[in-house]
Enzyme design. Structure first.
Site, mmCIF file in Angstrom:
data_model
loop_
_atom_site.group_PDB
_atom_site.id
_atom_site.type_symbol
_atom_site.label_atom_id
_atom_site.label_comp_id
_atom_site.label_asym_id
_atom_site.label_seq_id
_atom_site.Cartn_x
_atom_site.Cartn_y
_atom_site.Cartn_z
ATOM 1 N N PRO A 2 0.734 -1.154 -0.180
ATOM 2 C CA PRO A 2 -0.059 0.383 0.130
ATOM 3 C C PRO A 2 0.573 1.225 0.168
ATOM 4 O O PRO A 2 2.181 1.878 0.587
ATOM 5 C CB PRO A 2 -0.920 -0.524 1.132
ATOM 6 N N GLU A 3 0.573 2.442 -0.874
ATOM 7 C CA GLU A 3 0.752 3.565 -0.637
ATOM 8 C C GLU A 3 0.030 4.442 -0.377
ATOM 9 O O GLU A 3 -0.812 4.009 0.454
ATOM 10 C CB GLU A 3 1.935 3.944 -2.407
#
Ligand SMILES: [Zn+2]
Length: 283
Positions: A2-3
Protein backbone atom coordinates in the site's frame (compact mmCIF):
# COMPACT_ATOMS: atom_id res chain seq x y z
CA UNK A 1 2.37 -2.76 -1.05
CA UNK A 2 0.00 0.00 0.00
CA UNK A 3 1.15 3.50 -0.87
CA UNK A 4 -0.07 6.79 0.60
CA UNK A 5 -3.37 6.93 -1.37
CA UNK A 6 -4.23 3.37 -0.33
CA UNK A 7 -3.49 4.17 3.32
CA UNK A 8 -5.58 7.35 3.11
CA UNK A 9 -8.40 5.28 1.62
CA UNK A 10 -8.17 2.84 4.54
CA UNK A 11 -8.26 5.78 6.97
CA UNK A 12 -11.35 7.20 5.30
CA UNK A 13 -13.01 3.80 5.41
CA UNK A 14 -12.22 3.29 9.09
CA UNK A 15 -13.13 6.80 10.27
CA UNK A 16 -16.93 6.39 10.23
CA UNK A 17 -16.78 3.15 12.24
CA UNK A 18 -14.08 4.18 14.73
CA UNK A 19 -14.19 7.93 15.35
CA UNK A 20 -16.23 8.82 18.43
CA UNK A 21 -16.73 5.14 19.25
CA UNK A 22 -15.56 3.20 22.31
CA UNK A 23 -13.43 0.09 21.82
CA UNK A 24 -15.27 -2.54 23.87
CA UNK A 25 -12.80 -5.34 23.28
CA UNK A 26 -9.44 -5.83 21.61
CA UNK A 27 -8.16 -9.27 20.65
CA UNK A 28 -4.42 -9.49 20.18
CA UNK A 29 -3.69 -12.95 18.83
CA UNK A 30 0.09 -12.99 18.78
CA UNK A 31 2.92 -11.17 20.56
CA UNK A 32 4.30 -9.33 17.56
CA UNK A 33 4.17 -8.38 13.91
CA UNK A 34 7.31 -6.79 12.51
CA UNK A 35 8.13 -5.73 16.08
CA UNK A 36 6.67 -6.84 19.43
CA UNK A 37 3.32 -5.24 20.21
CA UNK A 38 3.45 -2.72 23.06
CA UNK A 39 2.97 -4.12 26.56
CA UNK A 40 -0.62 -4.85 27.58
CA UNK A 41 -1.89 -3.53 24.24
CA UNK A 42 -5.34 -5.14 24.52
CA UNK A 43 -5.83 -3.68 28.00
CA UNK A 44 -4.71 -0.21 26.94
CA UNK A 45 -7.18 -0.20 24.04
CA UNK A 46 -10.19 -1.63 25.86
CA UNK A 47 -12.72 0.93 27.08
CA UNK A 48 -11.03 3.78 25.25
CA UNK A 49 -12.89 6.13 22.94
CA UNK A 50 -11.29 6.91 19.57
CA UNK A 51 -11.20 10.70 19.32
CA UNK A 52 -9.91 10.93 15.77
CA UNK A 53 -8.19 8.95 13.07
CA UNK A 54 -5.29 10.75 11.40
CA UNK A 55 -2.69 9.83 8.80
CA UNK A 56 1.01 10.68 8.80
CA UNK A 57 2.85 9.35 5.75
CA UNK A 58 1.77 5.70 5.48
CA UNK A 59 0.82 5.42 9.16
CA UNK A 60 -2.71 5.60 10.52
CA UNK A 61 -2.89 7.23 13.95
CA UNK A 62 -5.87 6.72 16.25
CA UNK A 63 -5.94 9.25 19.10
CA UNK A 64 -7.59 7.75 22.19
CA UNK A 65 -9.24 9.46 25.16
CA UNK A 66 -6.56 7.93 27.41
CA UNK A 67 -4.01 10.37 26.00
CA UNK A 68 -2.39 7.61 23.98
CA UNK A 69 -2.24 7.20 20.20
CA UNK A 70 -2.42 3.87 18.41
CA UNK A 71 -0.10 3.71 15.40
CA UNK A 72 -1.05 1.29 12.62
CA UNK A 73 1.24 0.40 9.73
CA UNK A 74 0.02 -1.95 7.01
CA UNK A 75 3.53 -2.97 5.97
CA UNK A 76 3.72 -5.07 2.78
CA UNK A 77 0.59 -7.18 3.02
CA UNK A 78 -1.51 -5.79 5.87
CA UNK A 79 -5.27 -5.60 5.29
CA UNK A 80 -7.95 -3.86 7.33
CA UNK A 81 -11.43 -5.31 7.17
CA UNK A 82 -14.61 -3.88 8.67
CA UNK A 83 -17.57 -6.15 9.35
CA UNK A 84 -20.93 -6.16 11.07
CA UNK A 85 -21.42 -2.43 11.29
CA UNK A 86 -25.04 -1.77 12.33
CA UNK A 87 -24.70 1.87 11.32
CA UNK A 88 -24.88 0.63 7.76
CA UNK A 89 -21.51 1.71 6.46
CA UNK A 90 -20.60 -1.92 5.82
CA UNK A 91 -23.43 -4.33 5.21
CA UNK A 92 -21.79 -7.76 5.37
CA UNK A 93 -21.69 -9.98 8.46
CA UNK A 94 -18.70 -10.93 10.55
CA UNK A 95 -16.64 -13.46 8.58
CA UNK A 96 -15.20 -16.60 10.16
CA UNK A 97 -11.83 -15.82 11.77
CA UNK A 98 -8.93 -16.27 9.40
CA UNK A 99 -5.47 -17.57 10.08
CA UNK A 100 -3.72 -14.22 9.91
CA UNK A 101 -6.29 -12.12 11.82
CA UNK A 102 -3.71 -10.82 14.27
CA UNK A 103 -5.69 -8.01 15.90
CA UNK A 104 -9.48 -7.68 16.10
CA UNK A 105 -10.95 -4.46 17.51
CA UNK A 106 -14.60 -4.58 18.59
CA UNK A 107 -16.39 -1.21 18.58
CA UNK A 108 -19.39 -0.38 20.77
CA UNK A 109 -21.59 -0.18 17.66
CA UNK A 110 -21.00 -3.88 17.02
CA UNK A 111 -18.60 -3.24 14.16
CA UNK A 112 -15.33 -5.14 14.07
CA UNK A 113 -12.07 -3.90 12.63
CA UNK A 114 -9.73 -6.76 11.75
CA UNK A 115 -6.03 -6.44 10.95
CA UNK A 116 -4.85 -9.38 8.84
CA UNK A 117 -1.23 -9.60 7.74
CA UNK A 118 0.15 -12.90 6.36
CA UNK A 119 3.71 -11.61 5.90
CA UNK A 120 3.78 -9.70 9.20
CA UNK A 121 5.71 -6.64 7.99
CA UNK A 122 3.00 -4.48 9.51
CA UNK A 123 3.22 -2.85 12.92
CA UNK A 124 1.16 -1.45 15.76
CA UNK A 125 2.40 0.68 18.61
CA UNK A 126 1.05 2.90 21.37
CA UNK A 127 2.58 6.18 22.46
CA UNK A 128 1.54 9.36 24.26
CA UNK A 129 -0.42 11.56 21.82
CA UNK A 130 1.49 14.62 23.01
CA UNK A 131 4.81 13.19 21.82
CA UNK A 132 3.57 11.13 18.86
CA UNK A 133 5.60 13.22 16.42
CA UNK A 134 8.75 12.09 18.18
CA UNK A 135 8.00 8.35 17.76
CA UNK A 136 10.99 6.68 16.10
CA UNK A 137 9.01 5.93 12.92
CA UNK A 138 7.59 9.45 12.64
CA UNK A 139 10.47 11.65 13.80
CA UNK A 140 12.50 10.86 10.67
CA UNK A 141 9.80 11.91 8.20
CA UNK A 142 9.88 15.00 6.00
CA UNK A 143 6.76 17.08 5.29
CA UNK A 144 3.52 15.58 4.00
CA UNK A 145 3.33 15.92 0.20
CA UNK A 146 -0.25 17.22 0.48
CA UNK A 147 0.57 19.63 3.32
CA UNK A 148 1.54 23.32 3.24
CA UNK A 149 5.13 22.69 4.37
CA UNK A 150 5.79 20.90 1.09
CA UNK A 151 6.24 23.67 -1.47
CA UNK A 152 8.56 24.86 -4.24
CA UNK A 153 10.95 26.71 -1.91
CA UNK A 154 11.22 23.72 0.42
CA UNK A 155 11.85 21.24 -2.39
CA UNK A 156 14.43 23.49 -4.09
CA UNK A 157 16.34 23.71 -0.78
CA UNK A 158 16.09 19.94 -0.25
CA UNK A 159 17.45 19.23 -3.76
CA UNK A 160 20.25 21.82 -3.67
CA UNK A 161 23.65 20.22 -4.27
CA UNK A 162 22.17 16.71 -4.33
CA UNK A 163 24.03 14.35 -6.64
CA UNK A 164 21.51 11.51 -6.38
CA UNK A 165 18.91 10.93 -9.10
CA UNK A 166 15.67 12.81 -8.50
CA UNK A 167 13.89 9.44 -8.33
CA UNK A 168 15.93 8.46 -5.26
CA UNK A 169 15.57 11.92 -3.71
CA UNK A 170 11.77 11.72 -3.89
CA UNK A 171 11.76 8.23 -2.39
CA UNK A 172 13.84 9.57 0.54
CA UNK A 173 11.21 9.73 3.32
CA UNK A 174 13.22 12.46 5.06
CA UNK A 175 12.74 14.78 2.06
CA UNK A 176 9.04 14.09 1.56
CA UNK A 177 6.96 11.60 3.55
CA UNK A 178 5.00 8.70 2.14
CA UNK A 179 5.94 8.74 -1.55
CA UNK A 180 6.54 5.30 -3.05
CA UNK A 181 7.77 3.99 -6.37
CA UNK A 182 4.48 4.15 -8.28
CA UNK A 183 3.55 7.74 -7.54
CA UNK A 184 7.10 9.05 -7.94
CA UNK A 185 7.15 7.56 -11.48
CA UNK A 186 3.80 9.13 -12.24
CA UNK A 187 4.70 12.56 -10.80
CA UNK A 188 7.99 12.72 -12.73
CA UNK A 189 6.14 11.93 -15.97
CA UNK A 190 3.61 14.65 -15.22
CA UNK A 191 6.41 17.15 -14.48
CA UNK A 192 8.35 15.96 -17.58
CA UNK A 193 11.48 15.29 -15.52
CA UNK A 194 13.65 12.23 -16.18
CA UNK A 195 13.97 9.93 -13.15
CA UNK A 196 17.69 9.69 -13.99
CA UNK A 197 18.37 13.43 -13.68
CA UNK A 198 20.38 14.48 -10.65
CA UNK A 199 18.18 16.26 -8.10
CA UNK A 200 20.60 19.17 -7.74
CA UNK A 201 20.67 19.76 -11.49
CA UNK A 202 17.01 20.59 -12.11
CA UNK A 203 16.18 24.21 -12.91
CA UNK A 204 14.10 26.02 -10.29
CA UNK A 205 10.89 26.34 -12.38
CA UNK A 206 10.99 22.59 -13.06
CA UNK A 207 11.45 21.80 -9.36
CA UNK A 208 8.50 24.09 -8.65
CA UNK A 209 6.38 22.19 -11.22
CA UNK A 210 7.12 18.95 -9.43
CA UNK A 211 5.13 20.04 -6.36
CA UNK A 212 1.73 20.31 -8.09
CA UNK A 213 2.57 17.21 -10.16
CA UNK A 214 3.06 15.17 -6.97
CA UNK A 215 -0.07 16.57 -5.35
CA UNK A 216 -2.09 15.91 -8.48
CA UNK A 217 -1.17 12.23 -8.87
CA UNK A 218 -1.85 11.65 -5.16
CA UNK A 219 -5.15 13.58 -5.18
CA UNK A 220 -6.38 11.66 -8.21
CA UNK A 221 -5.48 8.30 -6.65
CA UNK A 222 -7.13 9.27 -3.35
CA UNK A 223 -10.25 10.28 -5.28
CA UNK A 224 -10.23 6.89 -7.04
CA UNK A 225 -9.83 5.19 -3.66
CA UNK A 226 -12.71 7.21 -2.23
CA UNK A 227 -15.05 6.13 -4.99
CA UNK A 228 -13.91 2.52 -4.47
CA UNK A 229 -15.05 2.57 -0.81
CA UNK A 230 -18.65 2.03 -1.77
CA UNK A 231 -17.75 -1.21 -3.58
CA UNK A 232 -15.69 -2.47 -0.66
CA UNK A 233 -18.63 -1.96 1.67
CA UNK A 234 -20.71 -4.17 -0.55
CA UNK A 235 -18.01 -6.78 -1.11
CA UNK A 236 -15.88 -8.26 1.66
CA UNK A 237 -15.29 -5.12 3.68
CA UNK A 238 -11.60 -4.94 2.90
CA UNK A 239 -10.40 -1.38 2.60
CA UNK A 240 -7.87 0.42 0.53
CA UNK A 241 -7.02 -1.61 -2.54
CA UNK A 242 -8.49 -0.24 -5.70
CA UNK A 243 -8.01 -0.27 -9.44
CA UNK A 244 -6.27 2.80 -10.72
CA UNK A 245 -4.79 3.48 -14.12
CA UNK A 246 -1.28 4.84 -14.45
CA UNK A 247 0.35 6.83 -17.25
CA UNK A 248 3.78 5.20 -17.03
CA UNK A 249 3.92 2.76 -14.11
CA UNK A 250 3.74 -0.83 -15.36
CA UNK A 251 3.51 0.31 -19.01
CA UNK A 252 6.96 -0.67 -20.37
CA UNK A 253 6.81 -0.87 -24.19
CA UNK A 254 3.38 0.79 -24.37
CA UNK A 255 2.90 4.06 -26.29
CA UNK A 256 3.53 7.31 -24.41
CA UNK A 257 0.26 9.09 -23.68
CA UNK A 258 1.57 12.60 -24.33
CA UNK A 259 -0.31 13.92 -27.40
CA UNK A 260 2.05 13.95 -30.39
CA UNK A 261 4.74 11.79 -28.74
CA UNK A 262 5.48 8.59 -30.67
CA UNK A 263 7.89 7.08 -28.12
CA UNK A 264 7.21 4.04 -25.96
CA UNK A 265 7.53 3.87 -22.17
CA UNK A 266 10.87 2.60 -20.93
CA UNK A 267 11.76 0.75 -17.76
CA UNK A 268 15.07 1.09 -15.97
CA UNK A 269 16.05 -0.33 -12.61
CA UNK A 270 17.33 2.32 -10.21
CA UNK A 271 18.49 1.24 -6.72
CA UNK A 272 16.56 -1.99 -7.10
CA UNK A 273 13.27 -0.35 -8.10
CA UNK A 274 11.81 -0.09 -11.60
CA UNK A 275 11.50 3.38 -13.03
CA UNK A 276 9.01 3.79 -15.88
CA UNK A 277 9.38 6.88 -18.03
CA UNK A 278 9.31 8.39 -21.52
CA UNK A 279 12.84 9.31 -22.59
CA UNK A 280 11.48 11.85 -25.09
CA UNK A 281 9.02 13.73 -22.86
CA UNK A 282 11.07 13.50 -19.68
CA UNK A 283 14.39 15.31 -19.59
ZN1 LIG B 1 6.54 10.77 -24.48
Amino acid sequence: MPELPEVETVRRGLAPVMEGQVIVKAEVNRPDLRWPFPERMAERLTGRRVLQLRRRSKYILADLDSGETLLIHLGMSGRMTVSGDPLGHFVHDHPAPEKHDHVVIHMESGARVTFNDPRRFGAMDLMPTATADRHKLLAVLGPEPLGNDFNAAYLAAAFRGKNTPVKAALLDQGIVAGLGNIYVCEALFRARISPLRKAGRIAAPRVAALVPAIRDVLDRAIAAGGSSLKDFRQADGELGYFQHSFDVYGREGAPCRTPGCTATIRRKVQSGRSSFYCSVCQR
